[in-house]
Motif scaffolding. Sequence first.
Motif, PDB file in Angstrom:
ATOM      1  N   THR A 196      -0.723  -7.087   5.511  1.00 36.04           N
ATOM      2  CA  THR A 196      -1.603  -6.583   4.454  1.00 36.04           C
ATOM      3  C   THR A 196      -2.130  -5.125   4.744  1.00 36.04           C
ATOM      4  O   THR A 196      -2.235  -4.275   3.994  1.00 36.04           O
ATOM      5  CB  THR A 196      -3.128  -7.375   4.563  1.00 36.04           C
ATOM      6  N   VAL A 197      -2.034  -4.760   6.125  1.00 34.73           N
ATOM      7  CA  VAL A 197      -2.092  -3.583   6.702  1.00 34.73           C
ATOM      8  C   VAL A 197      -1.176  -2.495   6.078  1.00 34.73           C
ATOM      9  O   VAL A 197      -1.142  -1.268   5.677  1.00 34.73           O
ATOM     10  CB  VAL A 197      -2.211  -3.522   7.927  1.00 34.73           C
ATOM     11  N   ALA A 198       0.375  -3.286   6.018  1.00 33.21           N
ATOM     12  CA  ALA A 198       1.193  -2.458   5.620  1.00 33.21           C
ATOM     13  C   ALA A 198       1.342  -1.855   4.210  1.00 33.21           C
ATOM     14  O   ALA A 198       1.397  -0.909   3.565  1.00 33.21           O
ATOM     15  CB  ALA A 198       2.603  -3.046   5.924  1.00 33.21           C
ATOM     16  N   GLY A 199       0.709  -3.073   3.494  1.00 33.85           N
ATOM     17  CA  GLY A 199       0.361  -2.796   1.856  1.00 33.85           C
ATOM     18  C   GLY A 199      -0.573  -1.852   1.473  1.00 33.85           C
ATOM     19  O   GLY A 199      -0.541  -0.842   0.968  1.00 33.85           O
ATOM     20  N   ILE A 200      -1.593  -1.672   2.331  1.00 39.49           N
ATOM     21  CA  ILE A 200      -2.792  -0.912   2.162  1.00 39.49           C
ATOM     22  C   ILE A 200      -2.208   0.611   2.460  1.00 39.49           C
ATOM     23  O   ILE A 200      -2.638   1.714   1.817  1.00 39.49           O
ATOM     24  CB  ILE A 200      -3.982  -1.119   3.124  1.00 39.49           C
ATOM     25  N   ILE A 201      -1.413   0.846   3.583  1.00 41.43           N
ATOM     26  CA  ILE A 201      -0.772   2.266   3.986  1.00 41.43           C
ATOM     27  C   ILE A 201      -0.140   2.574   2.855  1.00 41.43           C
ATOM     28  O   ILE A 201      -0.187   3.653   2.348  1.00 41.43           O
ATOM     29  CB  ILE A 201       0.183   1.865   5.195  1.00 41.43           C
ATOM     30  N   GLY A 202       0.968   1.615   2.115  1.00 40.53           N
ATOM     31  CA  GLY A 202       1.648   2.048   0.967  1.00 40.53           C
ATOM     32  C   GLY A 202       0.688   2.492   0.017  1.00 40.53           C
ATOM     33  O   GLY A 202       1.022   3.607  -0.687  1.00 40.53           O
ATOM     34  N   VAL A 203      -0.388   1.700  -0.285  1.00 40.39           N
ATOM     35  CA  VAL A 203      -1.244   2.225  -1.509  1.00 40.39           C
ATOM     36  C   VAL A 203      -2.056   3.526  -1.265  1.00 40.39           C
ATOM     37  O   VAL A 203      -2.146   4.386  -2.138  1.00 40.39           O
ATOM     38  CB  VAL A 203      -2.400   1.213  -1.609  1.00 40.39           C
ATOM     39  N   PHE A 204      -2.318   4.049  -0.049  1.00 44.45           N
ATOM     40  CA  PHE A 204      -2.898   5.288   0.306  1.00 44.45           C
ATOM     41  C   PHE A 204      -1.899   6.245   0.215  1.00 44.45           C
ATOM     42  O   PHE A 204      -2.317   7.617   0.427  1.00 44.45           O
ATOM     43  CB  PHE A 204      -3.683   5.259   1.566  1.00 44.45           C
ATOM     44  N   THR A 205      -0.685   6.223   0.454  1.00 41.48           N
ATOM     45  CA  THR A 205       0.556   7.184   0.169  1.00 41.48           C
ATOM     46  C   THR A 205       1.483   7.300  -0.775  1.00 41.48           C
ATOM     47  O   THR A 205       2.095   8.176  -0.894  1.00 41.48           O
ATOM     48  CB  THR A 205       1.020   6.936   1.705  1.00 41.48           C
ATOM     49  N   ALA A 206       1.633   6.141  -1.494  1.00 47.32           N
ATOM     50  CA  ALA A 206       2.604   6.249  -2.674  1.00 47.32           C
ATOM     51  C   ALA A 206       2.301   7.156  -3.638  1.00 47.32           C
ATOM     52  O   ALA A 206       1.023   7.189  -4.165  1.00 47.32           O
ATOM     53  CB  ALA A 206       2.794   4.842  -3.155  1.00 47.32           C
TER      54      ALA A 206
END
Length: 478
Positions: free
Chosen positions: A117-127
């Motif tokens: 979940t944390v990895a996905g959140i990081i992706g959302v904030f940077t993609a």
Amino acid sequence: MIITLLMVGLVLTGGFAWFSEEKKAGSAKLIALLSLLFFSVCFITFVMAASTEFAQLQQLTKVTWIAVFNIHYQLALDHLSIMLLLLTFLLSIIAVLISWREITYRRGFYYFNLLLTVAGIIGVFTAVDMFLFFFFWEVMLLPMTALIAIWGHENRRFAAIKFFIFTQVSSLLMLIAIILMAYLHLQQTGSLSFSYQDWLKLELPQELASYLMLGFFIAFAVKLPSFPVHSWLPDAHTQAPTAGSVLLAGVLLKTGAYGLIRFVIVLFPQASQEFAPIAAILALISILYGAKMAFAQSDFKRLVAYSSISHMGFVMLALFSFNVNAFHGAVITLVAHGLSSAALFAFAGMLYARIHSRDLAKMGGFWQSAPVMGGFGLAFCAAAFGLPGMANFVGEFFSLIGAFQRFPVITILAALGIIGSAIYGVVLFQSSFHGAVKQQFIDLSIRERIIATSLLAFLLIIGVFPNVILQFTFNGGG
């Protein structure tokens, strides 16, 4: 490259935690904690050592992913995403500490889902490739659904399905809007593009822009959440494990606000301006409705969940006021609410671990046996209803000052929500820590004191020195 390493590292350490738990019980939580601490330090070191000024979006990585559709693995950072990533790492560490004793079965798989979940959140904030953004949006959804469905409370499956359906349906609307934007780029330039920076150069027909803006707006309004697409939130929060509630309130709701800031308002400025009165009315309803429903709850977590709807209404009102002060207030409120709501959900979990109930009617007089918990509880309730000196006060103050210049009547009515938050905050604290002594239990442990102290410290620091956030986020136009 650092962001990619963070995401891959979290997924790999999550898998290792899952595998190691089968070999040695209790190892998964230690691996999860150490990995989050390590990756947090790596990210902070990268930001501090970077020679790049992140006032504007700075591209970090661009690699061809699906060449036939001109889709790239494209990541970028600016002050807004850095701030939200720091909040994500902090609350993720808190989530692991909260889960330390709460999770007693399938622990390896639990920490794998948490780190995913944390990895996905990081992706959302940077993609910044919009197809990649949608991919991470879905990656974030699936493990959070699993956290609720497997480790939640009595009605966990219903809450997980409701959360999944609301998010998935709204996500499909966003996907349609993304595909149409890429097609418009093809029409205007002769090539497909899902790049956010390329879309900023498009000339959109006004009527079409309004429909495209709505596709994004609905998806982000569901996640925020805003009335009338909010009903998944109280069920998800109430049934989720404590760490799930912390991540939901502290970070996942912020992805909705991030989407409004990054994509809706910037990509569709004129359409957003025209839609602003409707958004302001929806925000007002969210503020007043959330406060009223919070006051009516007898379940500790459900009360805090409805209060989140009310507080995030201030964020939407501020964003669609198109005012610098309001925008400052919205961003501070994002951080402040992330910290204060995480603290209250953490306390709900701590109380549940002791009395095995979330019912306020079964609580009372806890201050006598747990004065340290009572002191922290009072501070967090005060933060939630905007006590001066706390971060929430600064955020809501800026939001209301800015919004008043655009929507004076709506802002005056929205201010009633602050009075409502004070009422339900006092009711929450009084019901649990004052009155007749119904149960006695052991006060906060060292681990729980670390959680409470760290969250309170950040709330106080931002409340007394708001430039810690404002300067970091907006220096240079951020």
